[in-house]
Design a protein around this motif. Structure first.
Motif, PDB file in Angstrom:
ATOM      1  N   ALA A  29       8.253 -91.376  72.753  1.00  0.00           N
ATOM      2  CA  ALA A  29       8.879 -91.511  74.069  1.00  0.00           C
ATOM      3  C   ALA A  29       8.716 -92.914  74.634  1.00  0.00           C
ATOM      4  CB  ALA A  29       8.291 -90.489  75.036  1.00  0.00           C
ATOM      5  N   GLU A  30       7.761 -93.679  74.117  1.00  0.00           N
ATOM      6  CA  GLU A  30       7.511 -95.031  74.615  1.00  0.00           C
ATOM      7  C   GLU A  30       8.437 -96.079  74.007  1.00  0.00           C
ATOM      8  OE1 GLU A  30       3.440 -95.548  73.534  1.00  0.00           O
ATOM      9  OE2 GLU A  30       2.718 -94.087  74.992  1.00  0.00           O
ATOM     10  N   LEU A  31       9.163 -95.737  72.970  1.00  0.00           N
ATOM     11  CA  LEU A  31       9.958 -96.737  72.261  1.00  0.00           C
ATOM     12  C   LEU A  31      11.221 -97.162  73.004  1.00  0.00           C
ATOM     13  CD1 LEU A  31       9.423 -95.487  68.616  1.00  0.00           C
ATOM     14  CD2 LEU A  31       8.324 -97.397  69.766  1.00  0.00           C
ATOM     15  N   PRO A  32      12.132 -96.260  73.367  1.00  0.00           N
ATOM     16  CA  PRO A  32      13.300 -96.720  74.134  1.00  0.00           C
ATOM     17  C   PRO A  32      12.918 -96.870  75.608  1.00  0.00           C
ATOM     18  CG  PRO A  32      13.636 -94.474  73.274  1.00  0.00           C
ATOM     19  CD  PRO A  32      12.248 -94.882  72.945  1.00  0.00           C
ATOM     20  N   PRO A  33      13.708 -97.608  76.359  1.00  0.00           N
ATOM     21  CA  PRO A  33      13.432 -97.719  77.795  1.00  0.00           C
ATOM     22  C   PRO A  33      13.542 -96.341  78.455  1.00  0.00           C
ATOM     23  CG  PRO A  33      15.141 -99.283  77.118  1.00  0.00           C
ATOM     24  CD  PRO A  33      14.864 -98.402  75.947  1.00  0.00           C
ATOM     25  N   PRO A  34      12.749 -96.075  79.509  1.00  0.00           N
ATOM     26  CA  PRO A  34      12.826 -94.777  80.194  1.00  0.00           C
ATOM     27  C   PRO A  34      14.257 -94.446  80.605  1.00  0.00           C
ATOM     28  CG  PRO A  34      10.998 -96.065  81.033  1.00  0.00           C
ATOM     29  CD  PRO A  34      11.785 -96.970  80.126  1.00  0.00           C
ATOM     30  N   GLY A  35      14.637 -93.204  80.404  1.00  0.00           N
ATOM     31  CA  GLY A  35      15.973 -92.750  80.784  1.00  0.00           C
ATOM     32  C   GLY A  35      17.067 -93.062  79.785  1.00  0.00           C
ATOM     33  N   ALA A  36      16.711 -93.724  78.695  1.00  0.00           N
ATOM     34  CA  ALA A  36      17.724 -94.091  77.696  1.00  0.00           C
ATOM     35  C   ALA A  36      18.328 -92.846  77.055  1.00  0.00           C
ATOM     36  CB  ALA A  36      17.095 -94.966  76.610  1.00  0.00           C
ATOM     37  N   ALA A  37      19.574 -92.968  76.646  1.00  0.00           N
ATOM     38  CA  ALA A  37      20.227 -91.920  75.861  1.00  0.00           C
ATOM     39  C   ALA A  37      19.705 -92.030  74.429  1.00  0.00           C
ATOM     40  CB  ALA A  37      21.739 -92.100  75.898  1.00  0.00           C
ATOM     41  N   VAL A  38      19.225 -90.927  73.880  1.00  0.00           N
ATOM     42  CA  VAL A  38      18.664 -90.949  72.529  1.00  0.00           C
ATOM     43  C   VAL A  38      19.276 -89.838  71.677  1.00  0.00           C
ATOM     44  CG1 VAL A  38      16.464 -91.981  73.227  1.00  0.00           C
ATOM     45  CG2 VAL A  38      16.671 -89.502  73.144  1.00  0.00           C
ATOM     46  N   VAL A  80       9.704 -86.975  74.432  1.00  0.00           N
ATOM     47  CA  VAL A  80      11.000 -87.664  74.331  1.00  0.00           C
ATOM     48  C   VAL A  80      11.978 -87.045  75.319  1.00  0.00           C
ATOM     49  CG1 VAL A  80      13.000 -88.050  72.842  1.00  0.00           C
ATOM     50  CG2 VAL A  80      10.701 -88.440  71.947  1.00  0.00           C
ATOM     51  N   ARG A  81      12.045 -85.743  75.316  1.00  0.00           N
ATOM     52  CA  ARG A  81      12.979 -85.042  76.207  1.00  0.00           C
ATOM     53  C   ARG A  81      12.652 -85.296  77.681  1.00  0.00           C
ATOM     54  NH1 ARG A  81      12.998 -78.848  77.262  1.00  0.00           N
ATOM     55  NH2 ARG A  81      14.864 -78.656  78.524  1.00  0.00           N
ATOM     56  N   ALA A  82      11.383 -85.384  78.017  1.00  0.00           N
ATOM     57  CA  ALA A  82      10.975 -85.580  79.408  1.00  0.00           C
ATOM     58  C   ALA A  82      11.309 -86.980  79.928  1.00  0.00           C
ATOM     59  CB  ALA A  82       9.478 -85.321  79.550  1.00  0.00           C
ATOM     60  N   GLN A  89      17.336 -89.116  77.972  1.00  0.00           N
ATOM     61  CA  GLN A  89      18.469 -88.203  77.930  1.00  0.00           C
ATOM     62  C   GLN A  89      18.800 -87.948  76.459  1.00  0.00           C
ATOM     63  OE1 GLN A  89      22.059 -89.837  79.537  1.00  0.00           O
ATOM     64  NE2 GLN A  89      23.210 -87.956  79.223  1.00  0.00           N
ATOM     65  N   VAL A  90      18.490 -86.755  75.973  1.00  0.00           N
ATOM     66  CA  VAL A  90      18.792 -86.406  74.583  1.00  0.00           C
ATOM     67  C   VAL A  90      20.273 -86.052  74.518  1.00  0.00           C
ATOM     68  CG1 VAL A  90      18.303 -84.855  72.661  1.00  0.00           C
ATOM     69  CG2 VAL A  90      16.441 -85.610  74.157  1.00  0.00           C
ATOM     70  N   VAL A  91      21.042 -86.903  73.824  1.00  0.00           N
ATOM     71  CA  VAL A  91      22.493 -86.728  73.762  1.00  0.00           C
ATOM     72  C   VAL A  91      22.957 -86.078  72.459  1.00  0.00           C
ATOM     73  CG1 VAL A  91      22.958 -88.607  75.366  1.00  0.00           C
ATOM     74  CG2 VAL A  91      22.861 -89.080  72.910  1.00  0.00           C
TER      75      VAL A  91
END
Length: 113
Positions: free
Chosen positions: A23-32, A69-71, A74-76
């Motif tokens: 969860a620390e890898l992409p910026p917070p709130g990123a679409a993943v 990651v989900r928290a 945004q899991v797309v």
């Protein structure tokens, strides 16, 4: 190959020690997009995979990582591979992993019609 493309590799030992590392890898709130090979789980947790590999994660450790990651993002999309439902296994394990991603609500039989 991952290092040639400047990709960050997070191994099982890291996830066991730091369940929020993904969860620390992409910026917070990123679409993943989550690509999940279920053989990341130790065969003692889920033997119903195409390539069982000892030393993998427990279902609880994987679920904690995916829930983090989900928290935070945004899991797309989600792709799940390596599942062989014909092999005997505890379906609750897969249910816990899918629930961490928000893919199932009420408990149901997973992988079987």
């Amino acid at each position: 190959m991952a290092h040639q493309h400047d990709l960050t590799v997070v191994d099982c030992a890291t996830l066991r020690a730091q369940s929020t590392r993904l969860a620390e890898l992409p910026p917070p709130g990123a679409a993943v997009y989550v690509h999940l090979d279920l053989d990341v789980l130790d065969p003692s947790a889920l033997p119903a995979v195409a390539v069982p590999t000892p030393g993998g994660l427990t279902a609880a450790a994987l679920a904690r990582s995916l829930a983090a990651v989900r928290a935070h993002h945004q899991v797309v999309g989600v792709g799940i591979t390596e599942y062989v439902p014909q092999l005997e296994h505890d379906q609750q394990v897969l249910g816990d992993v899918l629930d961490a991603l928000g893919l199932i609500g009420e408990r149901q039989t997973v992988g079987r019609p």
